[in-house]
Design a protein around this motif. Structure first.
Motif, PDB file in Angstrom:
ATOM      1  N   UNK C 142      38.250   9.228 -23.857  1.00 16.93           N
ATOM      2  CA  UNK C 142      37.261   8.744 -22.617  1.00 16.93           C
ATOM      3  C   UNK C 142      36.375   9.714 -22.443  1.00 16.93           C
ATOM      4  N   UNK C 143      35.925  10.833 -23.230  1.00 11.65           N
ATOM      5  CA  UNK C 143      35.028  11.957 -22.963  1.00 11.65           C
ATOM      6  C   UNK C 143      33.892  11.641 -22.624  1.00 11.65           C
ATOM      7  N   UNK C 144      33.172  10.525 -23.029  1.00  8.70           N
ATOM      8  CA  UNK C 144      31.922  10.418 -22.334  1.00  8.70           C
ATOM      9  C   UNK C 144      31.836   9.842 -21.140  1.00  8.70           C
ATOM     10  N   UNK C 145      32.996   8.875 -20.736  1.00  8.87           N
ATOM     11  CA  UNK C 145      33.158   8.308 -19.388  1.00  8.87           C
ATOM     12  C   UNK C 145      33.379   9.383 -18.440  1.00  8.87           C
ATOM     13  N   UNK C 146      34.530  10.294 -18.777  1.00 11.37           N
ATOM     14  CA  UNK C 146      34.786  11.434 -17.859  1.00 11.37           C
ATOM     15  C   UNK C 146      33.785  12.260 -17.706  1.00 11.37           C
ATOM     16  N   UNK C 147      32.862  12.697 -18.844  1.00 15.55           N
ATOM     17  CA  UNK C 147      31.682  13.538 -18.443  1.00 15.55           C
ATOM     18  C   UNK C 147      30.660  12.810 -17.404  1.00 15.55           C
ATOM     19  N   UNK C 148      30.460  11.606 -17.770  1.00 15.51           N
ATOM     20  CA  UNK C 148      29.461  10.811 -16.612  1.00 15.51           C
ATOM     21  C   UNK C 148      30.095  10.842 -15.243  1.00 15.51           C
ATOM     22  N   UNK C 149      31.487  10.810 -15.226  1.00 14.24           N
ATOM     23  CA  UNK C 149      32.190  10.739 -13.847  1.00 14.24           C
ATOM     24  C   UNK C 149      32.009  12.175 -13.125  1.00 14.24           C
ATOM     25  N   UNK C 150      32.426  13.140 -14.018  1.00 14.70           N
ATOM     26  CA  UNK C 150      32.250  14.520 -13.336  1.00 14.70           C
ATOM     27  C   UNK C 150      30.754  14.665 -12.985  1.00 14.70           C
ATOM     28  N   UNK C 151      29.857  14.216 -13.809  1.00 11.99           N
ATOM     29  CA  UNK C 151      28.547  14.539 -13.330  1.00 11.99           C
ATOM     30  C   UNK C 151      28.335  13.830 -12.216  1.00 11.99           C
ATOM     31  N   UNK C 152      28.692  12.420 -11.936  1.00 17.75           N
ATOM     32  CA  UNK C 152      28.320  11.645 -10.654  1.00 17.75           C
ATOM     33  C   UNK C 152      28.887  11.993  -9.308  1.00 17.75           C
TER      34      UNK C 152
END
Lengths: 229, 234, 278
Positions: C142-152
């Motif tokens: 889930x790395x990409x999704x988690x990174x995007x969530x952390x950013x948002x």
């Protein structure tokens, strides 16, 4: 009983002490201001202010603090009017909602204690002061208030302890003071007993210190009683 | 919106009313239990036994120094165990399960009792010693003195203080909502969450509590007047 | 002397633990639920506990030929109270996780739901795009999704229910995001409508139920759905570890209910889709 877990929870729970002290300290400070204003308005104000203040005291002494906290936190947030006002900067935060609820609560109780104390100032002392030519404000400042404050200290000491305990209800609106942290630890360890016993001991200690401080203040304010002994 | 408070199938009116009845039931039972604890505590504090005074002192200090919420939680999760321990002392070996009502009454009663202890102790001490001496001089037995002089007088002196304890007890029952007992607070909390109308339901709860405190204030005032009927007024 | 007293006390405690765990015939079972997590479980205006789990519990009890009583229990005391013997089973949308399995046993799982975020339609979160739709944390990365969530979610606050898999997820995978924990997810929903938190995170159906109830307030789901891994192995019946026989009974009943379509039927009725595990 898991002693190790109890011991480990001590430092974590102690981290909640500053929040608890802030809640209690600020609520007592603001509450004293509210109490002073309310007591004066009831004793020396006109009929309208007298009635209004009596109603405030009636409502806040007649309902549980938990209802007041929920009403201020969840209830007020429901209204667009409140949310678009300047007040929202503060009411948005659970911390200030808890302060507001605790302040209004202790303000109502303390105003009654103060009112009773002012009424108990012996008439003779007031007459004597008047005979000396004191003005109304000077008389209030020099005679009524010092005597009243001395008179109310024991009852106020109880109120302080009640506030320390009441601050635990702030945990119900997501605040992480001592009880809030205790619930958080329990959520992970499921050890209700161990954690609440430690938390309870911390409160007991805080209240012990608080009652000692009040007793010291009482001692300081009654030199005439000491001289006799 | 107000239909949420109605008594129809979609209204919480019936539940709220039941909740009010439950609050009264718990408060009254807890207050009476508190009077029992209070009388025991006061007699222990006034006794000459160091052990008894110590136990009573620990009881009032701890219960009055720890947040009510914690006392209730501790009893909720340990009440059954404690009762079973007591049961074992009397030779009962079975499993005793306390329901939410008894736990609530026990917890709030324990808190109420700690405050009653102080009130009753003060009231006993307020009875003029001369009256007891006079009664003794009249040849009354200890039991008769207790029944005719001490208890009626104590009750009179204790009434205002007990009125305060009653109000405290009534409001403390709001905290037993954590045991899922359907009293006023629990019902309004559940209703506020499920209907997303917190203001409506918490205001209703506040009004119900105000109603109960008002009625009981009047009742205590009457009782005080009745108890003081023989006292000369200045 | 002290040692003797201590030994006696210990003996007494063991004796009590013994009687409490004594084999019961399970003709009567007390099942706890929260009553504030629709559609799984809820409280209706008459005070009755309703929803998927109370209904399923009754069906399972029929199969176990037991008389069941459903009791309400606040979420944060759910596990301590079963250990105290206040009831015998938990059916409260409780996911089977390693942490929980350390203290209680589970029968099932009888259902599974991914977790999702909800936010206000006016929030920038509602417009943000995230890679992927659904992540099985036990096998997908889930790395990409988690990174995007952390950013948002930077600078934002997420409301979760205390002691849940979602609270655990936030702590483990998005530790930099501010989290506020609530006693009930309902209250997190109320606070999101008030603007105190920017997003809520819970079981998809539960978040969805909050959005639906607040339709006028304009809330929406956003971001990918997550399941398994730190989010557990599906929803099961929580039981005391000592009650192995009850676990067997429940497991058998759940298997039957799965086979004869009871779970699917009740799920469609309450959720609008099937959450059963095939």
């Amino acid at each position: 009983m898991n002693w190790e877990l109890m011991w480990d929870s001590v430092p974590t729970l102690l981290r909640g002490v500053p929040v608890t002290l802030q809640l209690v300290g600020l609520a007592l400070l603001f509450g004293a201001g509210v109490a002073f204003a309310v007591a004066l308005l009831r004793l020396y104000g006109n009929r309208v202010t007298e009635r209004l203040m009596a109603a405030y005291v009636f409502v806040f002494r007649g309902t549980p603090l938990l209802v007041q906290i929920f009403l201020i936190y969840y209830g007020m947030g429901q209204f667009e009017l409140v949310r678009s006002s300047v007040l929202w900067i503060y009411l948005r935060e659970p911390f200030w909602c808890a302060i507001l609820a605790l302040t209004l609560n202790t303000g109502a109780y303390t105003s009654e204690i103060l009112r009773g104390a002012i009424l108990s100032v012996p008439q003779g002392q007031i007459e004597a002061a008047r005979a000396c030519g004191m003005s109304r404000t000077l008389l209030f400042r020099r005679i009524v208030m010092p005597v009243a404050i001395r008179q109310m200290l024991p009852a106020y000491g109880n109120e302080v302890i009640l506030m320390v305990k009441a601050s635990s209800l702030a945990s119900t609106i997501t605040l992480l003071e001592i009880t809030g942290i205790a619930r958080k630890i329990i959520a992970q360890s499921f050890a209700v007993f161990e954690v609440f016993i430690v938390a309870g001991s911390i409160y007991l200690l805080l209240n012990f210190v608080a009652s000692r401080l009040i007793r010291y203040a009482e001692w300081r304010m009654t030199p005439y009683l000491r001289a006799r002994g | 919106m107000l239909e949420l408070l109605s008594f129809g199938p979609n209204g919480w009116g019936g539940q709220l009313l039941g909740g009010a009845a439950m609050t009264v039931a718990v408060s009254v039972s807890a207050f009476l239990l508190g009077l029992v604890f209070g009388s025991l505590g006061a007699s222990a504090k006034l006794s000459r036994s160091l052990a008894l005074t110590g136990v009573a002192e620990v009881y009032t200090t701890v219960v009055r120094g720890v947040p009510e919420l914690l006392v209730i939680y501790l009893l909720f999760f340990g009440g059954s165990g404690a009762v079973m321990a007591v049961g074992r002392v009397f030779g009962y070996e079975g499993y005793i399960e306390l329901n939410a009502f008894s736990i609530g009454v026990l917890a709030v009663g324990l808190i109420s009792g700690a405050y009653s202890t102080e009130v009753i102790r003060g009231a006993v001490q307020a009875v003029p010693h001369g009256q007891i001496e006079a009664a003794r001089a009249c040849g009354m037995s200890r039991w008769l003195i207790l029944r005719r002089i001490l208890v009626p007088q104590t009750l009179r002196y204790a009434l205002p203080g007990l009125g305060n304890v009653w109000q405290l007890t009534l409001k403390d029952t709001a905290l037993i909502s954590v045991t899922a007992l359907a009293e006023i607070m629990r019902v309004s909390h559940v209703a506020a969450g499920s209907t997303r109308q917190p203001f409506l339901f918490y205001t209703t709860a506040a009004v119900l509590y105000l109603l109960l405190t008002t009625v009981s204030t009047v009742a205590f005032e009457r009782a005080e007047r009745y108890a003081n009927r023989g006292v000369r007024r200045a | 002397m002290k040692k003797i007293v201590a030994a006696l006390a210990l003996g007494a405690i063991v004796a009590v633990a013994g009687t409490a765990a004594e084999a019961k015939d399970w003709k009567k079972i007390r099942i706890a639920t929260e009553g504030a997590y629709a559609p799984w479980n809820a409280t209706d205006p008459s005070g009755k506990l309703v929803g998927f789990e109370p209904d399923l519990a009754m069906e399972l009890c029929k199969k176990m030929k037991a008389e069941c009583e459903i009791v309400a229990q606040d979420w944060d005391g759910m596990i301590p109270a079963i250990q105290q013997g206040k009831y015998d089973a938990i059916m409260a949308a409780m996911s089977i996780t390693d942490e929980r399995e350390k203290v209680i046993a589970f029968a099932g799982p009888y259902g599974t739901e991914p977790s999702m975020f909800g936010t206000m339609k006016t929030s920038p979160l509602a417009k943000a795009t995230f890679p992927g739709e659904r992540y099985d944390l036990s096998k997908d990365d889930p790395k990409a999704a988690i990174a995007a969530l952390a950013d948002a979610l930077k600078g934002k606050t997420v409301g979760v229910q205390t002691s849940t898999i979602q609270a655990n997820f936030m702590e483990k995978l998005l530790p930099q995001v501010a989290v506020r924990t609530y006693d009930k997810l309902d209250n997190a929903g109320i606070d999101m409508a008030a603007g105190r938190v920017d997003a809520i995170f819970g079981d998809r159906s539960a978040v969805d139920a909050i959005l639906k109830a607040d339709a006028g307030n304009g809330m929406t789901l956003f971001g990918p759905a997550f399941a398994r891994g730190v989010l557990g192995k599906g929803v099961g019946v929580g039981l005391r570890k000592a009650d192995g026989d009850l676990k067997e009974l429940f497991n058998k009943a759940i298997a039957e209910a799965n086979q004869d379509g009871t779970i699917t039927k009740l799920s469609t009725q309450h959720f609008g889709y099937d959450i059963s595990i095939k």
